[in-house]
Design an enzyme around this catalytic site. Structure first.
Site, mmCIF file in Angstrom:
data_model
loop_
_atom_site.group_PDB
_atom_site.id
_atom_site.type_symbol
_atom_site.label_atom_id
_atom_site.label_comp_id
_atom_site.label_asym_id
_atom_site.label_seq_id
_atom_site.Cartn_x
_atom_site.Cartn_y
_atom_site.Cartn_z
ATOM 1 N N TYR A 181 0.850 -1.196 0.000
ATOM 2 C CA TYR A 181 0.000 0.000 0.000
ATOM 3 C C TYR A 181 0.889 1.251 0.000
ATOM 4 C CZ TYR A 181 -3.695 3.196 1.586
ATOM 5 O OH TYR A 181 -4.578 4.240 1.706
ATOM 6 N N THR A 183 1.479 3.700 1.889
ATOM 7 C CA THR A 183 2.215 4.132 3.076
ATOM 8 C C THR A 183 3.274 3.131 3.529
ATOM 9 O OG1 THR A 183 0.574 3.126 4.544
ATOM 10 C CG2 THR A 183 0.230 5.444 3.935
ATOM 11 N N LYS A 184 3.346 1.972 2.879
ATOM 12 C CA LYS A 184 4.234 0.920 3.374
ATOM 13 C C LYS A 184 5.697 1.189 3.001
ATOM 14 C CE LYS A 184 1.043 -1.561 5.373
ATOM 15 N NZ LYS A 184 -0.147 -0.729 5.201
ATOM 16 N N ASN A 185 6.602 0.337 3.503
ATOM 17 C CA ASN A 185 8.038 0.544 3.304
ATOM 18 C C ASN A 185 8.458 0.456 1.850
ATOM 19 O OD1 ASN A 185 7.919 0.630 6.069
ATOM 20 N ND2 ASN A 185 9.712 -0.667 6.383
#
Length: 379
Positions: A181, A183-185
């Protein structure tokens, strides 16, 4: 102090990703095709798993994993209450019953002792959630699973790149589910993947992710393909697209660099805040590589809502992770959960604040966040 505008999170997208997406658009392969296949191979190689199945979300990855392992009506699945809605919802949608085992106060991760207490003859699987990017106690969890013949499906939405006792998350259990997604790393905008060492499970998930038909778009429409297909099972529309995979190919190459920056910033936060009265900083347990998808602190000496509001007034975006599942109306109605269940999860939720942490931040941004925290706590 100059006027600040430091959001909670921003993705890091470079020219390589943009060029790869443009190449995909020009290629004609907009849905699942050669770049999705290449991305799957790269995810498997990176995590040390034999197989990876790319899908459109971690939610889809979790759902397919439960279905592929035959989890269904009448079964129970033990998981953490301290997680996003998808972890519990997929258990419900598989026909099984979620059973919440409380978490550890120092890591926010599921407590193996509470897992043991929650096992019944109906228990078929455990879904540990690697909160914030710190691996759970996988040795203890796997021993419990082996003793009771249970499937372990890791919710690693926060944990791509994390390590447990020298091994990458994604190579430890029956199946591991990742989120890409925004916002993920690392990100593909929306997207996810499952890793496993079981070829039959991987093949079953590949069938289920695309309506249950016997051939995906690549097998039907490439030069080597055939138009003919059969519906082998009633599946879902869970496939990743080549547009998403185009982003993922380059994001994965940059992931170790992203993680190094997150760990550096986390160390700087901890050094500045660990002795600040009223703030508790996160820990990294021995034998783990924490990838700090989140940097969660506990605010003990003032109202959490006031802290977030005052930080926002100074231009600093903060968030909260998560409202425990047992506190939500749907789970209270369906499964008679009570707000007093899982006291550790309840207590941590009432005090947790996630600070801004992402590679696109500058050192000046980080110092500004620390300065604002001191002003909120002491002015």
């Amino acid at each position: 102090m100059d006027e600040l505008n430091i959001p909670y999170c921003l993705p890091e997208i470079g020219e390589e990703e943009i060029a790869e997406v443009v190449d995909t658009l020009r290629s004609g392969w907009l849905t699942m095709g050669p770049k999705t296949i290449a991305f799957e191979e790269q995810i498997a190689a990176y995590t040390g798993a034999k197989y990876a199945v790319a899908v459109n979300s971690c939610t889809a990855a979790l759902h397919l994993s439960l279905l592929a392992y035959g989890i269904g009506r009448g079964d129970e699945v033990i998981t953490s209450p301290y997680t996003f809605a998808s972890t519990g919802n997929v258990i419900v949608h598989s026909g099984a019953r979620p059973v919440f085992a409380d978490i550890q106060r120092d890591t926010f991760n599921i407590d193996p002792e509470k897992i043991n207490e929650a096992i019944t003859p109906k228990t078929k699987a455990i879904i540990p959630v690697h909160f914030a990017g710190q691996p759970c106690d996988m040795k203890e969890i796997q021993e419990i699973a082996d003793d009771h013949n249970l499937v372990v499906i890791e919710d690693a939405a926060h944990a791509i790149g994390a390590e447990y006792r020298g091994k990458k998350i994604g190579s430890l259990s029956d199946a591991t589910c990742f989120s890409f997604y925004a916002t993920k790393n690392m990100t593909t905008g929306e997207g996810g993947a499952v890793t496993t060492d079981d070829q039959k499970i991987a093949d079953k998930m590949r069938i289920l992710r695309l309506h249950g038909i016997s051939k995906d778009a690549w097998k039907r429409y490439s030069a080597q393909g055939s138009w003919y297909y059969e519906i082998e099972e009633c599946g879902w529309k869970y496939n990743m697209t080549d547009i998403q995979a185009a982003l993922g190919i380059h994001q994965l190459r940059k992931l170790d660099g992203f993680v190094a920056t997150r760990r550096k910033y986390a160390e700087m936060y901890s050094a500045a805040l660990r002795d600040l009265e009223g703030v508790v900083t996160p820990v990294e347990k021995e034998g783990r590589k924490h990838v700090y998808h989140l940097y969660p602190v506990l605010v003990n000496e003032m109202n959490r809502g006031d802290f977030i509001r005052e930080m926002a007034e100074m231009g600093i975006g903060c968030s909260v992770h998560f409202i425990p599942l047992h506190q939500h109306p749907a789970y209270q109605k369906l499964f008679e959960c009570m707000k007093g269940d899982c006291p550790n999860a309840t207590w941590l939720y009432e005090h947790e604040v996630s600070l801004p942490l992402y590679p696109k931040m500058s050192l000046m941004d980080l110092e500004s966040v620390i300065s604002c925290i001191n002003r909120v706590m002491y002015d």
